[in-house]
Enzyme design. Structure first.
Site, mmCIF file in Angstrom:
data_model
loop_
_atom_site.group_PDB
_atom_site.id
_atom_site.type_symbol
_atom_site.label_atom_id
_atom_site.label_comp_id
_atom_site.label_asym_id
_atom_site.label_seq_id
_atom_site.Cartn_x
_atom_site.Cartn_y
_atom_site.Cartn_z
ATOM 1 N N LYS A 16 0.836 -1.212 0.000
ATOM 2 C CA LYS A 16 0.000 0.000 0.000
ATOM 3 C C LYS A 16 0.865 1.255 0.000
ATOM 4 C CE LYS A 16 -1.913 1.591 4.026
ATOM 5 N NZ LYS A 16 -1.547 3.000 4.213
ATOM 6 N N ASP A 74 3.963 0.220 12.438
ATOM 7 C CA ASP A 74 2.717 -0.326 11.885
ATOM 8 C C ASP A 74 2.463 -1.778 12.316
ATOM 9 O OD1 ASP A 74 2.350 2.083 10.677
ATOM 10 O OD2 ASP A 74 2.421 1.357 8.615
HETATM 11 C C1 UD1 Z 1 4.317 6.667 6.903
HETATM 12 C C2 UD1 Z 1 3.336 5.564 6.612
HETATM 13 C C3 UD1 Z 1 2.755 5.016 7.912
HETATM 14 C C4 UD1 Z 1 3.878 4.586 8.850
HETATM 15 C C5 UD1 Z 1 4.899 5.692 9.007
HETATM 16 C C6 UD1 Z 1 6.125 5.262 9.799
HETATM 17 C C7 UD1 Z 1 2.429 6.137 4.448
HETATM 18 C C8 UD1 Z 1 1.288 6.675 3.678
HETATM 19 N N1 UD1 Z 1 2.280 6.093 5.773
HETATM 20 O O1 UD1 Z 1 3.584 7.699 7.566
HETATM 21 O O2 UD1 Z 1 1.945 3.886 7.599
HETATM 22 O O3 UD1 Z 1 3.313 4.309 10.114
HETATM 23 O O4 UD1 Z 1 5.349 6.146 7.729
HETATM 24 O O5 UD1 Z 1 6.718 4.160 9.194
HETATM 25 O O6 UD1 Z 1 3.435 5.732 3.905
HETATM 26 N N2 UD1 Z 1 7.158 13.902 11.492
HETATM 27 C C9 UD1 Z 1 7.389 15.226 11.814
HETATM 28 N N3 UD1 Z 1 7.378 16.129 10.795
HETATM 29 C C10 UD1 Z 1 7.168 15.794 9.503
HETATM 30 C C11 UD1 Z 1 6.925 14.443 9.183
HETATM 31 C C12 UD1 Z 1 6.938 13.515 10.200
HETATM 32 O O7 UD1 Z 1 7.602 15.582 12.971
HETATM 33 O O8 UD1 Z 1 7.172 16.670 8.633
HETATM 34 C C13 UD1 Z 1 7.180 12.896 12.565
HETATM 35 C C14 UD1 Z 1 5.831 12.193 12.722
HETATM 36 O O9 UD1 Z 1 4.966 12.918 13.554
HETATM 37 C C15 UD1 Z 1 6.255 10.876 13.315
HETATM 38 C C16 UD1 Z 1 7.627 10.609 12.644
HETATM 39 O O10 UD1 Z 1 8.059 11.870 12.172
HETATM 40 O O11 UD1 Z 1 6.452 11.028 14.702
HETATM 41 C C17 UD1 Z 1 7.580 9.635 11.498
HETATM 42 O O12 UD1 Z 1 6.562 10.016 10.592
HETATM 43 P P1 UD1 Z 1 6.616 9.654 9.039
HETATM 44 O O13 UD1 Z 1 7.710 8.674 8.812
HETATM 45 O O14 UD1 Z 1 6.635 10.917 8.276
HETATM 46 O O15 UD1 Z 1 5.243 8.944 8.834
HETATM 47 P P2 UD1 Z 1 4.183 9.155 7.699
HETATM 48 O O16 UD1 Z 1 4.853 9.511 6.411
HETATM 49 O O17 UD1 Z 1 3.079 10.016 8.201
#
Ligand code: UD1
Length: 422
Positions: free
Chosen positions: A22, A307
């Site tokens: 996905k 996840d």
């Molecule tokens: C993606 C996945 C999700 C998975 C996650 C971690 C998709 C669509 N979703 O989510 O299923 O659980 O990776 O493997 O691929 N963060 C910040 N600032 C940002 C971006 C992230 O502080 O700009 C923090 C988030 O709050 C979190 C951490 O970084 O604590 C990791 O998030 P991230 O890896 O970005 O997750 P997603 O891309 O939302």
């Protein structure tokens, strides 16, 4: 309203073939926007999130043709960036819609779309995405719940991510592949789907090196061409079925997977007494009647995936003794434990740590899926529990799992989906 009814305590036996990932597909579909030709994507999972993404691309002006249930051809040449309003509602409801920012910015140097939605598992800011777009030369603002970004020209830059973010890493890659010059992403995420999306972009003619390491270098190119691409297997769905075998004391061969992607889970299952046999593209999981308690700390890849934290908690409930979970990625990914607690397990949560005091059994009861992976965990809990478990709010599960009850039934589970009057 639909409900899953599960009569638990049936050992799962047999084979399951895992569909495409996905989270890789959700990056590859918007990446097609950057191509000047038609892209053919194979091995798409047949799930709601993918259907919704395709619907968004169509609303934006792409021609999308299904050549089979799992294969689409996407011609995104006519996508314009000025008016995305037809897709706003769907964009707002989905997390991975944030990739439209990078892809549309890369294509048109302009984007104005709603902020993304997604599972309620923490604050989930996109500040690192924005930091990357700004470094590439875009002006970015958030107004009235929308992200607006524009640039005369995108220019390569060095971006050090303050947190390891899968979404920011991929989004910056999307914006940078056609930027002028070299972009370097430092402290990049190394997840398998980051590599898959980079491979897809490279097949279209992008020049990305280092995906899968913490430093990714992108040499901007002017055009991206057509390609045929097969999405990698879903690491999280594979892990969910491995755990389904473990919690039912089953014997399941999980096929069409990349065992390397499963190492953190396989190692933990072995520690808990579950038998794991690896093949080239499959893993056999044989459960144990008395799993041992364990401790997990979620972390970016190659650490234990956040996840799989929720499905893993179910096996911990079945282990007699104290197991701990440290959730280091999302700050509120323990809400589902309020539901699991109803099944007779002592669980305490303190900030990012939870203690599960397993007593070797779970007792069936009505549960509400609170998000995608929590929903999967509840299905696993129902499979392992005494008596009957009923699960509602199935739309969460359908976002990411293809025919979960059909697959489990084929492995011997007593599970059915019924429709009930509201
Ligand atoms: C993606 C996945 C999700 C998975 C996650 C971690 C998709 C669509 N979703 O989510 O299923 O659980 O990776 O493997 O691929 N963060 C910040 N600032 C940002 C971006 C992230 O502080 O700009 C923090 C988030 O709050 C979190 C951490 O970084 O604590 C990791 O998030 P991230 O890896 O970005 O997750 P997603 O891309 O939302």
């Amino acid at each position: 309203m639909e409900k899953l009814i599960i009569k638990g305590r049936k050992s799962l036996k047999g084979e399951i073939v895992i569909a495409g990932a996905k989270n890789a597909a959700l990056g590859i579909l918007p990446a097609c926007i950057l191509s000047d030709e038609i892209c053919r994507i194979e091995n798409l999972p047949d799930i709601i999130d993918i259907k919704n993404y395709i619907s968004i691309l169509r609303c934006l002006g792409a021609e999308v043709t299904y050549t089979s249930d799992r294969c689409v051809e996407i011609d995104a040449q006519r996508i314009g960036c000025d008016d995305t309003s037809a897709a706003n509602e769907e964009i707002r409801n989905m997390r991975a819609s944030y990739y439209l920012i990078g892809a549309l910015l890369g294509k048109c140097k302009y984007v104005n779309i709603p902020l993304p939605g997604g599972c309620d598992i923490g604050t989930r800011p996109i500040d690192q995405h924005i930091k990357g777009f700004r470094a590439l030369g875009a002006e970015v603002s958030i107004e009235n719940g929308k992200v607006k970004a524009k640039a005369k020209e995108l220019k390569g830059a060095t971006i050090f991510l303050d947190v390891v973010s899968v979404g920011a890493t991929i989004n910056i890659m999307l914006a940078a592949v056609k930027a002028k010059g070299i972009t370097t992403i430092e402290n990049a995420a190394k997840e398998p789907h980051v590599v898959d999306i980079a491979n897809f972009l490279n097949l279209m003619g992008a020049q990305i090196k280092g995906a899968g390491t913490e430093v990714i270098r992108i040499n901007g190119v002017e055009t991206l061409r057509k390609c045929d691409y097969m999405v990698i297997p879903d690491q999280i769905v594979a892990g969910t079925y491995m755990l389904a075998s473990a919690v039912t004391c089953g014997d399941v061969l999980v096929k069409n997977i990349i065992p390397k992607h499963m190492e953190s889970l396989s190692a933990k299952l072995l520690e808990m007494g579950v038998s794991i046999t690896e093949y080239d593209d499959a893993i056999r999981v044989v459960g144990t009647k008395s799993p041992k308690p364990a401790n997990i700390k979620t972390a970016p890849y190659p650490g234990f995936p956040t996840d799989l934290q929720q499905p893993m908690a179910v096996l911990m409930c079945l282990a007699k003794g104290v197991s701990t979970i440290n959730e280091n990625v999302f700050e509120s990914r323990f809400k589902y434990l309020d539901e699991i607690r109803k099944m007779g397990v002592e669980i305490s949560v303190n900030g990012r740590t939870s203690l599960i005091i397993g007593n070797g059994k779970l007792s069936g009861c009505p549960l509400k899926a609170t998000d995608l992976r929590a929903g999967a965990a509840m299905v696993l809990a129902g499979l392992a529990a005494d008596g009957v478990t009923e699960i509602t709010d199935l739309h969460h599960i359908d976002r990411g799992y293809e025919d979960m009850e059909g697959n489990l039934r084929a492995l011997g589970a007593d599970i059915k989906r019924i429709t009930i009057e509201e």
